[in-house]
Design a protein around this motif. Structure first.
Motif, PDB file in Angstrom:
ATOM      1  N   THR A  70      38.526  18.176  57.804  1.00  0.00           N
ATOM      2  CA  THR A  70      39.319  18.725  56.713  1.00  0.00           C
ATOM      3  C   THR A  70      38.633  19.978  56.182  1.00  0.00           C
ATOM      4  O   THR A  70      37.481  20.261  56.510  1.00  0.00           O
ATOM      5  N   MET A  71      39.367  20.744  55.385  1.00  0.00           N
ATOM      6  CA  MET A  71      38.820  21.980  54.832  1.00  0.00           C
ATOM      7  C   MET A  71      37.590  21.685  53.979  1.00  0.00           C
ATOM      8  O   MET A  71      36.591  22.407  54.045  1.00  0.00           O
ATOM      9  N   SER A  72      37.660  20.619  53.187  1.00  0.00           N
ATOM     10  CA  SER A  72      36.528  20.336  52.295  1.00  0.00           C
ATOM     11  C   SER A  72      35.270  19.996  53.102  1.00  0.00           C
ATOM     12  O   SER A  72      34.163  20.375  52.720  1.00  0.00           O
ATOM     13  N   THR A  73      35.439  19.329  54.245  1.00  0.00           N
ATOM     14  CA  THR A  73      34.277  19.029  55.097  1.00  0.00           C
ATOM     15  C   THR A  73      33.621  20.321  55.557  1.00  0.00           C
ATOM     16  O   THR A  73      32.405  20.469  55.527  1.00  0.00           O
ATOM     17  N   LYS A  74      34.461  21.281  55.960  1.00  0.00           N
ATOM     18  CA  LYS A  74      33.916  22.538  56.477  1.00  0.00           C
ATOM     19  C   LYS A  74      33.187  23.307  55.390  1.00  0.00           C
ATOM     20  O   LYS A  74      32.100  23.849  55.615  1.00  0.00           O
ATOM     21  N   ILE A  75      33.812  23.351  54.211  1.00  0.00           N
ATOM     22  CA  ILE A  75      33.152  24.069  53.107  1.00  0.00           C
ATOM     23  C   ILE A  75      31.854  23.373  52.738  1.00  0.00           C
ATOM     24  O   ILE A  75      30.816  24.012  52.511  1.00  0.00           O
ATOM     25  N   PHE A  76      31.887  22.047  52.764  1.00  0.00           N
ATOM     26  CA  PHE A  76      30.669  21.268  52.494  1.00  0.00           C
ATOM     27  C   PHE A  76      29.574  21.611  53.504  1.00  0.00           C
ATOM     28  O   PHE A  76      28.417  21.802  53.151  1.00  0.00           O
ATOM     29  N   PHE A  77      29.950  21.742  54.770  1.00  0.00           N
ATOM     30  CA  PHE A  77      28.978  22.079  55.804  1.00  0.00           C
ATOM     31  C   PHE A  77      28.368  23.450  55.551  1.00  0.00           C
ATOM     32  O   PHE A  77      27.159  23.648  55.698  1.00  0.00           O
ATOM     33  N   VAL A  78      29.224  24.407  55.189  1.00  0.00           N
ATOM     34  CA  VAL A  78      28.709  25.763  54.963  1.00  0.00           C
ATOM     35  C   VAL A  78      27.709  25.757  53.803  1.00  0.00           C
ATOM     36  O   VAL A  78      26.623  26.358  53.886  1.00  0.00           O
ATOM     37  N   LEU A 115      21.109  14.611  48.645  1.00  0.00           N
ATOM     38  CA  LEU A 115      21.858  13.841  47.660  1.00  0.00           C
ATOM     39  C   LEU A 115      23.352  13.896  47.960  1.00  0.00           C
ATOM     40  O   LEU A 115      24.030  12.865  48.048  1.00  0.00           O
ATOM     41  N   PHE A 116      23.852  15.130  48.182  1.00  0.00           N
ATOM     42  CA  PHE A 116      25.271  15.274  48.506  1.00  0.00           C
ATOM     43  C   PHE A 116      25.588  14.575  49.824  1.00  0.00           C
ATOM     44  O   PHE A 116      26.619  13.916  49.959  1.00  0.00           O
ATOM     45  N   GLY A 117      24.675  14.714  50.787  1.00  0.00           N
ATOM     46  CA  GLY A 117      24.886  14.096  52.093  1.00  0.00           C
ATOM     47  C   GLY A 117      24.997  12.599  51.987  1.00  0.00           C
ATOM     48  O   GLY A 117      25.911  11.991  52.546  1.00  0.00           O
ATOM     49  N   SER A 118      24.074  11.985  51.211  1.00  0.00           N
ATOM     50  CA  SER A 118      24.127  10.521  51.156  1.00  0.00           C
ATOM     51  C   SER A 118      25.336  10.056  50.356  1.00  0.00           C
ATOM     52  O   SER A 118      25.916   9.014  50.672  1.00  0.00           O
ATOM     53  N   VAL A 119      25.741  10.839  49.359  1.00  0.00           N
ATOM     54  CA  VAL A 119      26.947  10.454  48.621  1.00  0.00           C
ATOM     55  C   VAL A 119      28.169  10.557  49.530  1.00  0.00           C
ATOM     56  O   VAL A 119      29.043   9.696  49.537  1.00  0.00           O
ATOM     57  N   ARG A 120      28.203  11.601  50.341  1.00  0.00           N
ATOM     58  CA  ARG A 120      29.339  11.796  51.237  1.00  0.00           C
ATOM     59  C   ARG A 120      29.441  10.711  52.290  1.00  0.00           C
ATOM     60  O   ARG A 120      30.525  10.356  52.736  1.00  0.00           O
ATOM     61  N   LEU A 121      28.288  10.235  52.726  1.00  0.00           N
ATOM     62  CA  LEU A 121      28.305   9.209  53.768  1.00  0.00           C
ATOM     63  C   LEU A 121      28.713   7.849  53.217  1.00  0.00           C
ATOM     64  O   LEU A 121      29.149   6.992  53.960  1.00  0.00           O
ATOM     65  N   THR A 122      28.569   7.658  51.918  1.00  0.00           N
ATOM     66  CA  THR A 122      28.833   6.329  51.349  1.00  0.00           C
ATOM     67  C   THR A 122      30.285   5.871  51.494  1.00  0.00           C
ATOM     68  O   THR A 122      30.507   4.718  51.859  1.00  0.00           O
ATOM     69  N   PRO A 123      31.305   6.693  51.228  1.00  0.00           N
ATOM     70  CA  PRO A 123      32.679   6.213  51.392  1.00  0.00           C
ATOM     71  C   PRO A 123      32.935   5.699  52.799  1.00  0.00           C
ATOM     72  O   PRO A 123      33.624   4.690  52.975  1.00  0.00           O
TER      73      PRO A 123
ATOM     74  N   MET B  29      24.345   5.741  66.509  1.00  0.00           N
ATOM     75  CA  MET B  29      23.992   5.219  65.190  1.00  0.00           C
ATOM     76  C   MET B  29      25.272   4.946  64.420  1.00  0.00           C
ATOM     77  O   MET B  29      26.229   5.691  64.544  1.00  0.00           O
ATOM     78  N   THR B  30      25.269   3.931  63.614  1.00  0.00           N
ATOM     79  CA  THR B  30      26.409   3.747  62.724  1.00  0.00           C
ATOM     80  C   THR B  30      26.190   4.601  61.478  1.00  0.00           C
ATOM     81  O   THR B  30      25.097   5.116  61.250  1.00  0.00           O
ATOM     82  N   VAL B  31      27.256   4.759  60.698  1.00  0.00           N
ATOM     83  CA  VAL B  31      27.133   5.548  59.481  1.00  0.00           C
ATOM     84  C   VAL B  31      26.119   4.931  58.529  1.00  0.00           C
ATOM     85  O   VAL B  31      25.378   5.631  57.840  1.00  0.00           O
ATOM     86  N   PHE B  32      26.069   3.611  58.557  1.00  0.00           N
ATOM     87  CA  PHE B  32      25.131   2.906  57.691  1.00  0.00           C
ATOM     88  C   PHE B  32      23.687   3.327  57.990  1.00  0.00           C
ATOM     89  O   PHE B  32      22.904   3.610  57.074  1.00  0.00           O
ATOM     90  N   GLU B  33      23.366   3.421  59.288  1.00  0.00           N
ATOM     91  CA  GLU B  33      22.006   3.825  59.663  1.00  0.00           C
ATOM     92  C   GLU B  33      21.720   5.262  59.239  1.00  0.00           C
ATOM     93  O   GLU B  33      20.629   5.581  58.762  1.00  0.00           O
ATOM     94  N   MET B  34      22.723   6.138  59.411  1.00  0.00           N
ATOM     95  CA  MET B  34      22.541   7.542  58.995  1.00  0.00           C
ATOM     96  C   MET B  34      22.306   7.621  57.490  1.00  0.00           C
ATOM     97  O   MET B  34      21.476   8.389  57.007  1.00  0.00           O
ATOM     98  N   TRP B  35      23.050   6.789  56.774  1.00  0.00           N
ATOM     99  CA  TRP B  35      22.931   6.794  55.324  1.00  0.00           C
ATOM    100  C   TRP B  35      21.535   6.331  54.914  1.00  0.00           C
ATOM    101  O   TRP B  35      20.893   6.940  54.052  1.00  0.00           O
ATOM    102  N   ILE B  36      21.042   5.271  55.551  1.00  0.00           N
ATOM    103  CA  ILE B  36      19.680   4.794  55.270  1.00  0.00           C
ATOM    104  C   ILE B  36      18.680   5.920  55.505  1.00  0.00           C
ATOM    105  O   ILE B  36      17.776   6.167  54.699  1.00  0.00           O
ATOM    106  N   ASN B  37      18.853   6.633  56.634  1.00  0.00           N
ATOM    107  CA  ASN B  37      17.924   7.716  56.939  1.00  0.00           C
ATOM    108  C   ASN B  37      17.955   8.802  55.879  1.00  0.00           C
ATOM    109  O   ASN B  37      16.905   9.303  55.463  1.00  0.00           O
ATOM    110  N   ALA B  38      19.162   9.178  55.440  1.00  0.00           N
ATOM    111  CA  ALA B  38      19.276  10.235  54.439  1.00  0.00           C
ATOM    112  C   ALA B  38      18.593   9.822  53.137  1.00  0.00           C
ATOM    113  O   ALA B  38      17.825  10.591  52.545  1.00  0.00           O
ATOM    114  N   VAL B  39      18.853   8.591  52.711  1.00  0.00           N
ATOM    115  CA  VAL B  39      18.276   8.134  51.445  1.00  0.00           C
ATOM    116  C   VAL B  39      16.752   8.051  51.545  1.00  0.00           C
ATOM    117  O   VAL B  39      16.030   8.482  50.636  1.00  0.00           O
ATOM    118  N   SER B  40      16.257   7.519  52.687  1.00  0.00           N
ATOM    119  CA  SER B  40      14.807   7.387  52.804  1.00  0.00           C
ATOM    120  C   SER B  40      14.130   8.750  52.843  1.00  0.00           C
ATOM    121  O   SER B  40      13.056   8.947  52.267  1.00  0.00           O
TER     122      SER B  40
END
Lengths: 129, 149
Positions: A70-78, A115-123, B29-40
Motif C-alpha cells: 500500500t502507499m502508506s507502506t512505501k512512505i513508511f519504508f522511505v 519502535l515504528f517497525g515493531s509497532v508496525r509488525l504487531t498487527p 521466519m514468522t512475523v512473530f520472530e521478526m517482531w521479537i528480533n526488532a524489540v530485542s
C-alpha cells in the motif's frame, strides 16, 4: 522485482561491508569510516531509488504494480531508510571525528525506526495467531 | 563499542527492501520472530547507549542479554513449530524448517558469544574471526533464497 535479484543485491553489499569492517576493526587499514560504510551508502541509495520509483508508478497509475504494497507502506519504508541513513551518518561522524558526541543522539534515529517497525509488525502478529 | 554499533546497522540493512511476505519466505521466519528480533534490538541498543555513556556499569554479558534472550525465544518457538508440524504428519517441511532456522540461529548465537567474549577481553581473537559466523550466515541465506524462489 523478483526475490532473487534483491537477495543477490543484499548479499553482495552486505558481504562487501563485512569485509571492509573486518579489515578496519583489525587495524589493517586506516581508512575513513565513511569509506568503510560505502557499500551501505550505495545499497541504501539503490533501495531508496526503487521505492521512489514505485511511489511514482503508484501515483501515475493509481495502484501498485503488483498489488502487494500500500502507499502508506512505501512512505513508511522511505522514512525508515531516511532514519537509517541518519543513524549511519551520525555513527560515522562519532567514530571518525567527534569522539565525544553523546551516544544518545547517535541512537535516536535507530530507536525511532525500531519502535515504528515493531509497532508496525504487531498487527500482523495479531492477525496471524 | 565500535563492533556492536556496527552490528546493528548490519541487522537492519536489508529490512527496507523486502515486503513482509518476501522476508518471511526468504528468512523462513514468522512475523512473530521478526517482531521479537526488532524489540530485542531496541532494548539492546538502549542498554548499549547507557553503557557507552557510563551511566550504568554492567558487564557486556548483561548488555547482550536481550539478544541472547531473543535467540533463545526464537529457538524455542522453532522447536514448538517443529513439534506441531511433526504431530500433523508434515515431517518433511518440519525437518526442513528446523534445519534452516537452527543453522541460522546457531550462527547468530556463536557470533554473539564471540563478540561478547572479545569485548570482555576473555579471548584475543581477531575481529574477522569474530565475524566469521556472519560471513557463513549470509551465504547460507543466499543458498536459501535459491531454494525458495
Amino acid at each position: 522485482m523478483a526475490l532473487a535479484p534483491k537477495v543477490i543485491m543484499t548479499w553482495f553489499f552486505t558481504l562487501l561491508f563485512l569485509i571492509l569492517l573486518a579489515l578496519r576493526l583489525d587495524q589493517n587499514t586506516k581508512w575513513n569510516w565513511f569509506i568503510i560504510f560505502l557499500p551501505l551508502w550505495i545499497f541504501d541509495f539503490l533501495v531508496l531509488c526503487i521505492q521512489l520509483l514505485r511511489i511514482i508508478t503508484h501515483i501515475r497509475t493509481g495502484h501498485d504494480r503488483h498489488l502487494e504494497m500500500t502507499m502508506s507502506t512505501k512512505i513508511f519504508f522511505v522514512i525508515g531508510i531516511g532514519l537509517k541513513l541518519l543513524f549511519q551518518v551520525l555513527l560515522c561522524v562519532r567514530l571518525e571525528y567527534k569522539h565525544d558526541l553523546a551516544l544518545f543522539y547517535v541512537f535516536i534515529p535507530l530507536w525511532v525506526m525500531l519502535l515504528f517497525g515493531s509497532v508496525r509488525l504487531t498487527p500482523w502478529l495479531v492477525k496471524q495467531t | 563499542m565500535r563492533n556492536s554499533g556496527n552490528v546493528q546497522v548490519l541487522a537492519d540493512s536489508a529490512a527496507m527492501l523486502f515486503t513482509i511476505k518476501e522476508a518471511r519466505r526468504w528468512l523462513g521466519m514468522t512475523v512473530f520472530e521478526m517482531w521479537i528480533n526488532a524489540v530485542s534490538l531496541l532494548v539492546f541498543s538502549v542498554v548499549l547507549a547507557l553503557k557507552g555513556e557510563g551511566i550504568i556499569n554492567a558487564s557486556w554479558w548483561v548488555v547482550f542479554l536481550p539478544l541472547f534472550i531473543a535467540t533463545g525465544l526464537n529457538a524455542y518457538f522453532s522447536i514448538i513449530v517443529f513439534v506441531r508440524l511433526y504431530v500433523e504428519d508434515l515431517y518433511r517441511s518440519g525437518i526442513m524448517r528446523i534445519l534452516w532456522s537452527g543453522l541460522v540461529l546457531a550462527l547468530i548465537f556463536v557470533f554473539e558469544l564471540l563478540l561478547c567474549k572479545r569485548l570482555e577481553n576473555e579471548t584475543t581473537v581477531s575481529s574477522s574471526l569474530v565475524m566469521s559466523p556472519l560471513f557463513v550466515m549470509i551465504h547460507v541465506l543466499l543458498i536459501r533464497a535459491c531454494q525458495v524462489s
